[in-house]
Design a protein around this motif. Sequence first.
Motif, PDB file in Angstrom:
ATOM      1  N   ILE A  19       0.842  -1.200   0.000  1.00 28.43           N
ATOM      2  CA  ILE A  19       0.000   0.000   0.000  1.00 28.43           C
ATOM      3  C   ILE A  19       0.875   1.248   0.000  1.00 28.43           C
ATOM      4  O   ILE A  19       0.617   2.205  -0.737  1.00 28.43           O
ATOM      5  N   SER A  21       3.787   1.533  -1.258  1.00 29.79           N
ATOM      6  CA  SER A  21       4.426   1.676  -2.571  1.00 29.79           C
ATOM      7  C   SER A  21       3.519   2.378  -3.570  1.00 29.79           C
ATOM      8  O   SER A  21       3.994   2.997  -4.515  1.00 29.79           O
ATOM      9  N   ARG A  22       2.219   2.295  -3.367  1.00 32.65           N
ATOM     10  CA  ARG A  22       1.262   2.976  -4.253  1.00 32.65           C
ATOM     11  C   ARG A  22       1.009   4.423  -3.818  1.00 32.65           C
ATOM     12  O   ARG A  22       0.550   5.224  -4.614  1.00 32.65           O
ATOM     13  N   LYS A  23       1.298   4.722  -2.555  1.00 32.57           N
ATOM     14  CA  LYS A  23       1.009   6.057  -2.017  1.00 32.57           C
ATOM     15  C   LYS A  23       2.215   6.996  -2.071  1.00 32.57           C
ATOM     16  O   LYS A  23       2.050   8.210  -2.092  1.00 32.57           O
ATOM     17  N   GLU A  25       5.229   8.824  -3.707  1.00 34.52           N
ATOM     18  CA  GLU A  25       5.671   9.237  -5.040  1.00 34.52           C
ATOM     19  C   GLU A  25       7.101   8.801  -5.291  1.00 34.52           C
ATOM     20  O   GLU A  25       7.934   8.795  -4.386  1.00 34.52           O
ATOM     21  N   LEU A  29       5.552   1.708 -10.231  1.00 37.52           N
ATOM     22  CA  LEU A  29       4.358   0.897 -10.021  1.00 37.52           C
ATOM     23  C   LEU A  29       4.664  -0.597  -9.971  1.00 37.52           C
ATOM     24  O   LEU A  29       3.988  -1.349  -9.272  1.00 37.52           O
ATOM     25  N   GLY A  32       4.871  -2.471  -6.569  1.00 35.85           N
ATOM     26  CA  GLY A  32       3.627  -2.943  -5.971  1.00 35.85           C
ATOM     27  C   GLY A  32       3.217  -4.303  -6.515  1.00 35.85           C
ATOM     28  O   GLY A  32       2.712  -5.152  -5.776  1.00 35.85           O
ATOM     29  N   ASP A  33       3.437  -4.532  -7.801  1.00 37.49           N
ATOM     30  CA  ASP A  33       3.101  -5.822  -8.398  1.00 37.49           C
ATOM     31  C   ASP A  33       4.008  -6.930  -7.864  1.00 37.49           C
ATOM     32  O   ASP A  33       3.550  -8.045  -7.613  1.00 37.49           O
ATOM     33  N   TYR A  36       2.814  -7.642  -4.408  1.00 35.76           N
ATOM     34  CA  TYR A  36       1.559  -8.397  -4.460  1.00 35.76           C
ATOM     35  C   TYR A  36       1.854  -9.897  -4.536  1.00 35.76           C
ATOM     36  O   TYR A  36       1.265 -10.701  -3.812  1.00 35.76           O
ATOM     37  N   TYR A  89      -7.354  -3.393  -5.083  1.00 32.84           N
ATOM     38  CA  TYR A  89      -6.059  -3.906  -4.628  1.00 32.84           C
ATOM     39  C   TYR A  89      -5.926  -5.401  -4.891  1.00 32.84           C
ATOM     40  O   TYR A  89      -4.860  -5.885  -5.238  1.00 32.84           O
ATOM     41  N   GLY A  92      -6.885  -5.859  -9.152  1.00 36.12           N
ATOM     42  CA  GLY A  92      -6.181  -5.005 -10.098  1.00 36.12           C
ATOM     43  C   GLY A  92      -7.114  -4.447 -11.147  1.00 36.12           C
ATOM     44  O   GLY A  92      -8.328  -4.603 -11.102  1.00 36.12           O
ATOM     45  N   ASP A  99       3.161  -7.390 -15.879  1.00 35.36           N
ATOM     46  CA  ASP A  99       2.760  -7.813 -14.536  1.00 35.36           C
ATOM     47  C   ASP A  99       3.059  -9.289 -14.314  1.00 35.36           C
ATOM     48  O   ASP A  99       3.420  -9.689 -13.203  1.00 35.36           O
TER      49      ASP A  99
END
Length: 123
Positions: A19, A21-23, A25, A29, A32-33, A36, A89, A92, A99
């Motif tokens: 979370i 990593s997505r918030k 800056e 991206l 986050g994958d 996951y 989340y 996706g 990905d």
Amino acid sequence: MKPRFVYFILALLTIVLGIASRKIEGIPLFVGDILYAVLVYFGFRWLFLKSKILWQIGLPLLFCFLIEIQQLSTSAKLVAIRETTLWHYVLGQGFLWSDLLCYTMGIGLAYAVDQFWIKQKVS
């Protein structure tokens, strides 16, 4: 410390990192994958503690790939589910070939951590 507890804590930590990593800056991206897939790996290890290597790697990888492939669906109900915060989340949005590579890298990383660190420290 019991292995199941360690996998649970690692899964929770991975959720927080994912979370974040997505918030934050500046974090690409794809991080986050990868996280996951790490989460899925530790989740499956928590569920199937004494599984063989094929299941340790294969099931989480299959799960991640199926999640990515379902993103090709444009079913109105599925799209509506994906638009909610939690399910966004989990499921996706938008299929990307890259990905699949990230998921493979994440599960490989988690497996390496599992084999070379967790199994050494937890008995």
